[in-house]
Design a protein around this motif. Structure first.
Motif, PDB file in Angstrom:
ATOM      1  N   GLY A 275       0.819  -1.207   0.000  1.00 27.23           N
ATOM      2  CA  GLY A 275       0.000   0.000   0.000  1.00 27.23           C
ATOM      3  C   GLY A 275       0.846   1.247   0.000  1.00 27.23           C
ATOM      4  O   GLY A 275       0.492   2.258  -0.595  1.00 27.23           O
TER       5      GLY A 275
ATOM      6  N   PHE B 217      -1.737  -1.597  -4.653  1.00 33.68           N
ATOM      7  CA  PHE B 217      -3.168  -1.823  -4.395  1.00 33.68           C
ATOM      8  C   PHE B 217      -3.762  -0.682  -3.569  1.00 33.68           C
ATOM      9  O   PHE B 217      -3.064  -0.084  -2.753  1.00 33.68           O
ATOM     10  N   PRO B 218      -5.036  -0.404  -3.771  1.00 37.01           N
ATOM     11  CA  PRO B 218      -5.696   0.577  -2.893  1.00 37.01           C
ATOM     12  C   PRO B 218      -5.758   0.033  -1.467  1.00 37.01           C
ATOM     13  O   PRO B 218      -5.832  -1.186  -1.272  1.00 37.01           O
ATOM     14  N   ILE B 219      -5.756   0.939  -0.510  1.00 33.95           N
ATOM     15  CA  ILE B 219      -5.629   0.516   0.883  1.00 33.95           C
ATOM     16  C   ILE B 219      -6.980   0.327   1.560  1.00 33.95           C
ATOM     17  O   ILE B 219      -7.157  -0.586   2.350  1.00 33.95           O
ATOM     18  N   THR B 220      -7.895   1.206   1.265  1.00 44.79           N
ATOM     19  CA  THR B 220      -9.144   1.175   2.036  1.00 44.79           C
ATOM     20  C   THR B 220     -10.371   1.092   1.130  1.00 44.79           C
ATOM     21  O   THR B 220     -10.317   1.450  -0.045  1.00 44.79           O
TER      22      THR B 220
END
Lengths: 335, 511
Positions: free
Chosen positions: A157, A163-166
């Motif tokens: 992240g 990748f997107p985190i949230t």
């Protein structure tokens, strides 16, 4: 015969769920945290506090509250959330698909990793490969899922932001699904952009959940594989000239998979209620995240509804596992 | 000739599937337009009704409400008051009536005009005990509304000096009568309508809310057309959000992370907010002994706690008033003095070899370094002859115990007061009849009682200064510090700090 067995198991599930309902309700009244005390402002008089209790039905005797709740459940109404001001049933149904998608993907990854690692370890028995796999399995099992979450978040992240985190879906994407099974709906409506984005958001939380699970499954599978490899039919296959990998995958694996599938079923049930911390860290809007909000707000109807849902899911999964046993092994049906 | 067998098909399908995924994933962070502001916020929004239920009295949630709704009266970043949907307000001479003027050029997000009827309906609904408005006890002090043009007058049932301040505070929002009644409470939760600078475009519970600038807003047009507020309760995830570029701004991150990010090129501000850390003292043994209470207070080195433990993120205080509050009095102090603390204890027969013993309760992780702070304080106390054992409790337990007056002799907690009025700090924290007071003192009640209805504002504020002085002299509570809020944002943004701690997207601009 099987129909009778099924009927019996279904009947037995009813008192189990009822007992869970009683325990949940009583526990919620025993554990500290009065939802009204969380919302009274400075300056509220005893009358104001009593008024709020009345609004949320908390001024009634506990037995009356329980009967009202039970009556509601019988009519399919789990009550109304104090903090979210929506029906508990509706809230749970909205969130359940997100958690199921996460759990199914995690389970898929875990099974894939477990099978691959186990086959490789047996194939390369007593070599460096086996020792390395042993180490990885040990590490994967020793680190809990929430710690995996933080590690993955840091590496994929921040350091290598792949990748997107949230969240579950990029807020800029326009997608208005009819159901809350985003992934399946996106596939059926050919919204590939949404499918990729969902997978990207699912990647880190599902791997965080999958690693410890894969390690557990791998240990069981390796044990079964080792046992299977000492059987006569394996020796026969080797004599016939099959390579070691072929012997493992074509003969030993099929028989060795049965205990692993059983364990996967049990783990699946645990996983539905065990995503709480991972969902919290990745702000994934599933049941786990909802459960944390409910606990923080002491939202009694929502907590009760969630625990009951987890219990029902657990009972259903176990029932399905038992039924599958019965289908596989007719001797169990008569018991 | 190549055959197209199953294995080859699977291989090709796998590669075909992975390629766009990788591409999409790798570039997902770059899709954000320059007119989109993304905020990683620490608290999820439970409900879009800013006037009822638990979220309406949660100060941290007001950030969402302030973006979508208008308050009756608004506040400047320094907590001073300014026009909101009301442009004028005031009492008549004998405080029996109030008069309010409603803004003319204001519209709801559905395009209909904001009317005085909406304002009256909002006030009447708030005053209705059945609405579930937790501040109903304030709103019910006015009734008999009448409207003439844009002007509203109402009768005062009971004089409440802070009535207009509450109009800028918790539950003090104006709601659209027709839209709310037409939609009903449940539909409202999906698509609320306000008159604030932003409209709710999409709300994904516990995930994010996407806001769109409202073109008919009566005030300055916000610079960012779209604002995404991601609900990220985990502090590590918020740090990762800002570091990875997933969000433009975040808040309430560990102080060490604030310093690290600031040194890595991110912009940051740490500013005092209207939230204080304090130790409640209950009137039970051994706290009935004034010498013990004063010794406890004098033995705490608040400067060391703020500078060494909180890395400077805070301001030591000696009363329940932060410097920005109306009744702050810099001369009311309780100094750090170990020898004095020992003397007080000696008067009651306590010493290092014969310490006074009690329990102190604290949260752990609810506020920054709360447990560590209490551990440090317990260490300081030990030097003078106070032996406190720490008991950790959850925030819900604190509320419950406080309401039942069953807190331990000492209990750490925080107290927010975004209108800065002494009645909402000292008043409610120390007046015996308040469900939130811990030390029940008839003497304090005698001092505070007359101030509730005091019409002379100067006299009222002065009265509270005297109360604070008395409380400090008697050691009835131990105020520790005013919190500072750390906010980190990407370079190229200009952020206006608000003392109430609100993150107002309408006040964030490009640098």
């Amino acid at each position: 015969m099987f129909g009778r067995y099924l009927m019996l198991r279904l009947l037995l599930a009813i008192p189990t769920i009822f007992c869970v309902a009683v325990i949940v309700f009583v526990l919620m009244r025993i554990v500290p945290g009065d939802p009204i005390s969380m919302m009274i402002p400075p300056g509220a008089s005893p009358d104001d506090i009593e008024n709020l209790r009345e609004i949320y039905g908390l001024n009634k005797p506990v037995l009356d509250q329980f009967l009202i709740w039970l009556n509601g459940i019988a009519e399919g109404d789990l009550g109304r959330s104090i903090s979210l001001k929506l029906g508990v049933g509706q809230l749970i149904l909205n969130r359940l698909p997100a958690t199921l998608e996460l759990v199914i993907l995690s389970m898929g990854i875990a099974i894939f990793l477990a099978v691959t690692a186990s086959v490789a370890a047996i194939r390369y028995k007593d070599t460096l490969v086996e020792r390395v796999l042993d180490t990885f399995t040990g590490v994967a099992q020793a680190i809990p899922d929430f710690l995996w979450s933080l590690l993955l978040l840091l590496f994929f992240g921040v350091i290598l932001p792949l990748f997107p985190i949230t969240g579950r879906l990029d807020p800029s994407l326009s997608f208005d699904p009819i159901t809350n099974f985003y992934f399946f709906e996106a596939i059926f409506t050919f919204r590939l952009d949404v499918v990729w984005d969902l997978l990207a958001h699912l990647a880190l939380p599902s791997f965080a959940l999958a690693f410890p699970l894969a390690a557990s499954l791998s240990r069981v599978l390796r044990g079964s594989l080792s046992e299977a490899m000492s059987q006569d039919y394996i020796t026969l296959a080797q004599v016939k000239g099959y390579s070691r990998l072929e012997v493992i995958t074509k003969f030993a694996l099929r028989n060795a998979l049965i205990p692993t599938i059983t364990l996967s079923g049990v783990q699946f049930a645990f996983l539905i209620g065990g995503t709480v911390l991972v969902e919290y860290i990745f702000s994934y809007p599933g049941l786990g995240n909802l459960a944390i909000s409910a606990v923080v707000q002491r939202d009694l109807p929502l907590i009760q509804g969630l625990i009951l849902t987890f219990a029902v899911m657990f009972v259903i999964t176990n029932l399905l596992i038992d039924l599958s046993y019965a289908l596989i092994n007719p001797r169990l049906r008569g018991r | 000739m190549h055959t197209f067998d199953r294995r080859r098909f699977l291989k090709i399908s796998g590669i075909a599937a992975a390629a766009p995924l990788a591409g999409s994933v790798l570039f997902s962070g770059c899709s954000k337009g320059s007119d989109v502001l993304s905020i990683a916020y620490n608290v999820p929004l439970p409900s879009w009704d800013p006037t009822t239920g638990p979220s309406s009295v949660n100060p941290t949630i007001q950030t969402y409400y302030k973006a979508v709704f208008d308050s009756f009266i608004d506040q400047n970043p320094d907590l001073s008051f300014k026009a909101g949907l009301l442009t004028e307000w005031g009492w008549n001479e004998d405080r029996t009536k109030i008069k309010m003027t409603v803004r003319e050029n204001a519209f709801w997000h559905d395009g209909s005009p904001v009317t005085p009827e909406d304002v009256v309906w909002s006030l009447e609904r708030a005053a209705n005990p059945e609405s579930g408005n937790p501040i109903q006890f304030v709103w019910s002090k006015i009734n008999n509304f009448s409207i003439s043009g844009q002007e509203i007058t109402a009768d005062v049932k009971e004089f409440e000096p802070t009535l207009f301040k509450w109009m800028a505070f918790l539950t003090g929002y104006v709601m659209p009568k027709k839209a709310y009644l037409d939609r009903g409470a449940e539909a409202w939760e999906e698509q609320p309508i306000g008159s604030g600078p932003y409209m709710v475009e999409k709300f994904e519970r516990n995930a994010y809310v996407r806001l769109k600038a409202f073109p008919q807003y009566w005030g300055d047009k916000p610079e960012f057309e779209t604002v995404v507020i991601k609900m990220v309760p985990d502090a590590s995830a918020r740090v990762a959000e800002i570091e990875s570029g997933g969000s433009d701004l975040t808040l309430q991150i560990p102080y060490e992370e604030f310093n690290r990010l600031s040194s890595k090129g991110f912009s940051g501000q740490s500013y005092p907010v209207s939230d204080i850390g304090m130790i409640f003292i209950s009137n039970r043994e051994p706290m009935l002994d004034k010498n013990v209470r004063l010794a406890m207070h004098h033995a705490i080195d608040k400067k060391a706690i703020v500078n060494d433990l909180l890395l400077g993120f805070g301001t030591p205080i000696d009363t329940l008033q932060a410097p920005e509050y109306d009744a702050f009095e810099s001369t009311t102090t309780v100094g750090y003095d170990l020898e004095l603390a020992k003397k007080y204890l000696a008067k009651s027969g306590f010493s290092v070899s014969n310490p006074v013993k009690f329990t102190i309760q604290t949260t752990r992780g609810y506020k920054p370094k709360d447990y560590e702070m209490i551990e440090a304080i317990v260490g300081m106390w030990k030097q003078v002859g106070i032996e406190a054992s720490i008991e950790i409790y959850e925030i819900a337990k604190h509320f419950e115990l406080r309401m039942q007056h069953k807190l331990a002799p000492a209990a750490f907690y925080n107290w927010g007061n975004s209108i800065g009025d002494p009645s909402t700090s000292t008043g409610f924290a120390m007046f015996s009849y308040s469900p939130h007071s811990a030390f029940k003192s008839p003497e304090v009640d005698k001092l505070i009682g007359p101030l509730w209805g005091e019409p002379n504002e100067e006299k009222r504020i002065e009265g509270y200064k005297n109360v604070d002085r008395y409380i400090a002299d008697e050691g009835l509570v131990i105020p520790l510090l005013q919190y500072s809020q750390p906010v980190v944002y990407r370079s190229g943004l200009s952020f206006t700090a608000h003392t109430a701690g609100f993150i107002l997207p309408q006040n964030i601009k490009s640098a």
